[in-house]
Design a protein around this motif. Structure first.
Motif, PDB file in Angstrom:
ATOM      1  N   LEU A   1       0.837  -1.207   0.000  1.00 59.05           N
ATOM      2  CA  LEU A   1       0.000   0.000   0.000  1.00 59.05           C
ATOM      3  C   LEU A   1       0.867   1.251   0.000  1.00 59.05           C
ATOM      4  CD1 LEU A   1      -2.729  -1.051   2.590  1.00 59.05           C
ATOM      5  CD2 LEU A   1      -3.067  -0.732   0.125  1.00 59.05           C
ATOM      6  N   ASP A   2       1.931   1.241   0.801  1.00 57.14           N
ATOM      7  CA  ASP A   2       2.853   2.380   0.846  1.00 57.14           C
ATOM      8  C   ASP A   2       3.521   2.598  -0.509  1.00 57.14           C
ATOM      9  OD1 ASP A   2       2.217   2.620   3.538  1.00 57.14           O
ATOM     10  OD2 ASP A   2       4.097   1.707   4.235  1.00 57.14           O
ATOM     11  N   ALA A   3       3.970   1.527  -1.137  1.00 54.47           N
ATOM     12  CA  ALA A   3       4.656   1.630  -2.432  1.00 54.47           C
ATOM     13  C   ALA A   3       3.748   2.205  -3.506  1.00 54.47           C
ATOM     14  CB  ALA A   3       5.185   0.264  -2.861  1.00 54.47           C
TER      15      ALA A   3
ATOM     16  N   ALA B   1      -1.241   4.478  -1.627  1.00 57.18           N
ATOM     17  CA  ALA B   1      -2.682   4.354  -1.420  1.00 57.18           C
ATOM     18  C   ALA B   1      -3.167   5.415  -0.440  1.00 57.18           C
ATOM     19  CB  ALA B   1      -3.016   2.959  -0.892  1.00 57.18           C
ATOM     20  N   GLY B   2      -4.370   5.904  -0.684  1.00 55.57           N
ATOM     21  CA  GLY B   2      -5.032   6.854   0.214  1.00 55.57           C
ATOM     22  C   GLY B   2      -6.150   6.146   0.950  1.00 55.57           C
ATOM     23  N   ASP B   3      -7.403   6.473   0.599  1.00 47.87           N
ATOM     24  CA  ASP B   3      -8.576   5.826   1.180  1.00 47.87           C
ATOM     25  C   ASP B   3      -9.183   4.884   0.162  1.00 47.87           C
ATOM     26  OD1 ASP B   3      -8.333   7.365   3.498  1.00 47.87           O
ATOM     27  OD2 ASP B   3      -9.655   8.942   2.735  1.00 47.87           O
ATOM     28  N   GLY B   4      -9.652   3.730   0.621  1.00 47.99           N
ATOM     29  CA  GLY B   4     -10.272   2.790  -0.300  1.00 47.99           C
ATOM     30  C   GLY B   4     -10.493   1.444   0.348  1.00 47.99           C
ATOM     31  N   LEU B   5     -10.507   0.434  -0.487  1.00 47.63           N
ATOM     32  CA  LEU B   5     -10.761  -0.926  -0.032  1.00 47.63           C
ATOM     33  C   LEU B   5      -9.721  -1.858  -0.626  1.00 47.63           C
ATOM     34  CD1 LEU B   5     -12.831  -2.653   1.586  1.00 47.63           C
ATOM     35  CD2 LEU B   5     -13.931  -3.140  -0.605  1.00 47.63           C
ATOM     36  N   LEU B   6      -9.152  -2.691   0.228  1.00 46.13           N
ATOM     37  CA  LEU B   6      -8.198  -3.705  -0.198  1.00 46.13           C
ATOM     38  C   LEU B   6      -8.882  -5.058  -0.105  1.00 46.13           C
ATOM     39  CD1 LEU B   6      -5.113  -4.376  -0.859  1.00 46.13           C
ATOM     40  CD2 LEU B   6      -5.109  -5.199   1.496  1.00 46.13           C
ATOM     41  N   THR B   7      -8.830  -5.801  -1.179  1.00 46.04           N
ATOM     42  CA  THR B   7      -9.286  -7.182  -1.165  1.00 46.04           C
ATOM     43  C   THR B   7      -8.054  -8.065  -1.240  1.00 46.04           C
ATOM     44  OG1 THR B   7     -11.327  -6.589  -2.303  1.00 46.04           O
ATOM     45  CG2 THR B   7     -10.718  -8.913  -2.308  1.00 46.04           C
TER      46      THR B   7
ATOM     47  N   GLY C   1      -9.238   2.715  -4.759  1.00 45.35           N
ATOM     48  CA  GLY C   1      -9.460   3.895  -3.931  1.00 45.35           C
ATOM     49  C   GLY C   1      -8.688   5.085  -4.438  1.00 45.35           C
ATOM     50  N   THR C   2      -8.373   5.990  -3.526  1.00 44.23           N
ATOM     51  CA  THR C   2      -7.688   7.225  -3.886  1.00 44.23           C
ATOM     52  C   THR C   2      -6.187   7.080  -3.705  1.00 44.23           C
ATOM     53  OG1 THR C   2      -7.829   8.122  -1.640  1.00 44.23           O
ATOM     54  CG2 THR C   2      -9.673   8.596  -3.135  1.00 44.23           C
ATOM     55  N   ARG C   3      -5.480   7.980  -4.331  1.00 43.80           N
ATOM     56  CA  ARG C   3      -4.030   8.090  -4.129  1.00 43.80           C
ATOM     57  C   ARG C   3      -3.811   9.009  -2.929  1.00 43.80           C
ATOM     58  NH1 ARG C   3       0.045   6.692  -7.219  1.00 43.80           N
ATOM     59  NH2 ARG C   3      -1.216   6.468  -9.073  1.00 43.80           N
ATOM     60  N   ALA C   4      -2.767   8.749  -2.174  1.00 47.89           N
ATOM     61  CA  ALA C   4      -2.454   9.580  -1.015  1.00 47.89           C
ATOM     62  C   ALA C   4      -2.141  10.996  -1.469  1.00 47.89           C
ATOM     63  CB  ALA C   4      -1.267   8.994  -0.254  1.00 47.89           C
ATOM     64  N   ALA C   5      -2.563  11.965  -0.688  1.00 56.39           N
ATOM     65  CA  ALA C   5      -2.268  13.364  -0.991  1.00 56.39           C
ATOM     66  C   ALA C   5      -0.797  13.648  -0.713  1.00 56.39           C
ATOM     67  CB  ALA C   5      -3.136  14.263  -0.132  1.00 56.39           C
ATOM     68  N   PRO C   6      -0.140  14.417  -1.585  1.00 54.84           N
ATOM     69  CA  PRO C   6       1.228  14.839  -1.276  1.00 54.84           C
ATOM     70  C   PRO C   6       1.219  15.679   0.002  1.00 54.84           C
ATOM     71  CG  PRO C   6       0.657  15.357  -3.554  1.00 54.84           C
ATOM     72  CD  PRO C   6      -0.600  14.918  -2.866  1.00 54.84           C
ATOM     73  N   PRO C   7       2.324  15.711   0.732  1.00 52.33           N
ATOM     74  CA  PRO C   7       2.355  16.506   1.963  1.00 52.33           C
ATOM     75  C   PRO C   7       1.906  17.936   1.714  1.00 52.33           C
ATOM     76  CG  PRO C   7       4.371  15.235   1.720  1.00 52.33           C
ATOM     77  CD  PRO C   7       3.594  15.073   0.438  1.00 52.33           C
ATOM     78  N   GLY C   8       0.984  18.424   2.560  1.00 54.19           N
ATOM     79  CA  GLY C   8       0.510  19.793   2.445  1.00 54.19           C
ATOM     80  C   GLY C   8      -0.543  20.017   1.381  1.00 54.19           C
ATOM     81  N   LYS C   9      -1.023  18.953   0.731  1.00 51.44           N
ATOM     82  CA  LYS C   9      -2.006  19.119  -0.336  1.00 51.44           C
ATOM     83  C   LYS C   9      -3.131  18.100  -0.133  1.00 51.44           C
ATOM     84  CE  LYS C   9      -2.376  19.358  -5.336  1.00 51.44           C
ATOM     85  NZ  LYS C   9      -1.690  19.159  -6.611  1.00 51.44           N
ATOM     86  N   ALA C  10      -4.372  18.550  -0.204  1.00 51.47           N
ATOM     87  CA  ALA C  10      -5.524  17.669  -0.059  1.00 51.47           C
ATOM     88  C   ALA C  10      -5.876  17.046  -1.407  1.00 51.47           C
ATOM     89  CB  ALA C  10      -6.728  18.447   0.476  1.00 51.47           C
ATOM     90  N   VAL C  11      -6.423  15.841  -1.368  1.00 49.92           N
ATOM     91  CA  VAL C  11      -6.919  15.208  -2.582  1.00 49.92           C
ATOM     92  C   VAL C  11      -8.408  15.507  -2.692  1.00 49.92           C
ATOM     93  CG1 VAL C  11      -7.369  13.003  -3.731  1.00 49.92           C
ATOM     94  CG2 VAL C  11      -5.208  13.366  -2.547  1.00 49.92           C
ATOM     95  N   ILE C  12      -8.825  16.026  -3.838  1.00 49.50           N
ATOM     96  CA  ILE C  12     -10.250  16.309  -4.079  1.00 49.50           C
ATOM     97  C   ILE C  12     -10.869  15.087  -4.692  1.00 49.50           C
ATOM     98  CG2 ILE C  12     -11.861  17.772  -5.360  1.00 49.50           C
ATOM     99  CD1 ILE C  12      -9.644  19.956  -5.278  1.00 49.50           C
ATOM    100  N   ALA C  13     -12.061  14.717  -4.196  1.00 50.47           N
ATOM    101  CA  ALA C  13     -12.745  13.508  -4.689  1.00 50.47           C
ATOM    102  C   ALA C  13     -12.809  13.529  -6.205  1.00 50.47           C
ATOM    103  CB  ALA C  13     -14.138  13.426  -4.084  1.00 50.47           C
ATOM    104  N   GLY C  14     -12.443  12.409  -6.811  1.00 48.90           N
ATOM    105  CA  GLY C  14     -12.472  12.275  -8.264  1.00 48.90           C
ATOM    106  C   GLY C  14     -11.223  12.740  -8.971  1.00 48.90           C
ATOM    107  N   ARG C  15     -10.325  13.422  -8.250  1.00 52.93           N
ATOM    108  CA  ARG C  15      -9.060  13.890  -8.844  1.00 52.93           C
ATOM    109  C   ARG C  15      -7.904  13.542  -7.911  1.00 52.93           C
ATOM    110  NH1 ARG C  15      -9.955  20.042  -9.694  1.00 52.93           N
ATOM    111  NH2 ARG C  15     -12.072  19.876  -8.972  1.00 52.93           N
ATOM    112  N   ASP C  16      -6.727  13.360  -8.517  1.00 49.53           N
ATOM    113  CA  ASP C  16      -5.542  13.206  -7.673  1.00 49.53           C
ATOM    114  C   ASP C  16      -4.337  13.769  -8.365  1.00 49.53           C
ATOM    115  OD1 ASP C  16      -4.715   9.686  -8.120  1.00 49.53           O
ATOM    116  OD2 ASP C  16      -5.531  11.075  -9.536  1.00 49.53           O
TER     117      ASP C  16
END
Length: 151
Positions: free
Chosen positions: A27-29, A32-38, A136-151
């Motif tokens: 996940l770190d590599a 990953a941001g928020d989502g679901l892992l199967t 799911g989403t990609r993690a936001a870079p430090p100091g930057k928020a991820v907007i739903a639907g964009r990364d």
């Protein structure tokens, strides 16, 4: 965002191997941001379990309980791969072969005392494959928020 990857896990005989760190590393590599892992184990004589990680007696007791439910021996028609093979299939049916685990801010959302385990039901070691699928989403870079639907 999604990724699919296969982890190759070398097991010990009749054991529960904690793979939480290896899964978290993936996940770190992939940032990953928020989502679901199967997680899905691609075998009929091994399982996955989410279980306590603090007291090893819990894992030993679980393995013993499974042996009582499906003992090895000449009780079964299917014995091509040995007396532990059919009991391993029964145990895999009783346990799970796939798990859905929420991921929050890039971390497995397991409880404090939980870990993800590969459960080896056979009496000898194997190399097991666990397929991981994150959506799911990609993690936001430090100091930057991820907007739903964009990364």
């Amino acid at each position: 965002m999604q990724f699919i990857e296969t982890l190759s896990i070398r097991t010990k005989p009749r054991s529960m191997l904690d793979i939480s760190s290896a899964v978290q590393d993936r996940l770190d590599a992939f940032e990953a941001g928020d989502g679901l892992l199967t997680a899905f184990i691609r075998h009929t004589s091994a399982s996955l379990a989410i279980q306590e990680n603090a007291d090893p007696d819990v894992r030993a007791d679980l393995l013993d309980a499974m042996d009582r439910l499906a003992p090895a021996g000449p009780l079964y028609r299917h014995s091509v791969e040995g007396p532990d093979d059919m009991p391993a299939h029964i145990k895999a049916v009783l346990m799970q072969t796939s798990m859905a685990i929420p991921v929050l801010r890039g971390r497995l959302a397991l409880g404090t005392w939980q870990s993800l385990y590969v459960v080896e039901h056979r009496a000898r070691p194997h190399t097991r494959e666990v397929l991981l699928h994150f959506s799911g989403t990609r993690a936001a870079p430090p100091g930057k928020a991820v907007i739903a639907g964009r990364d």
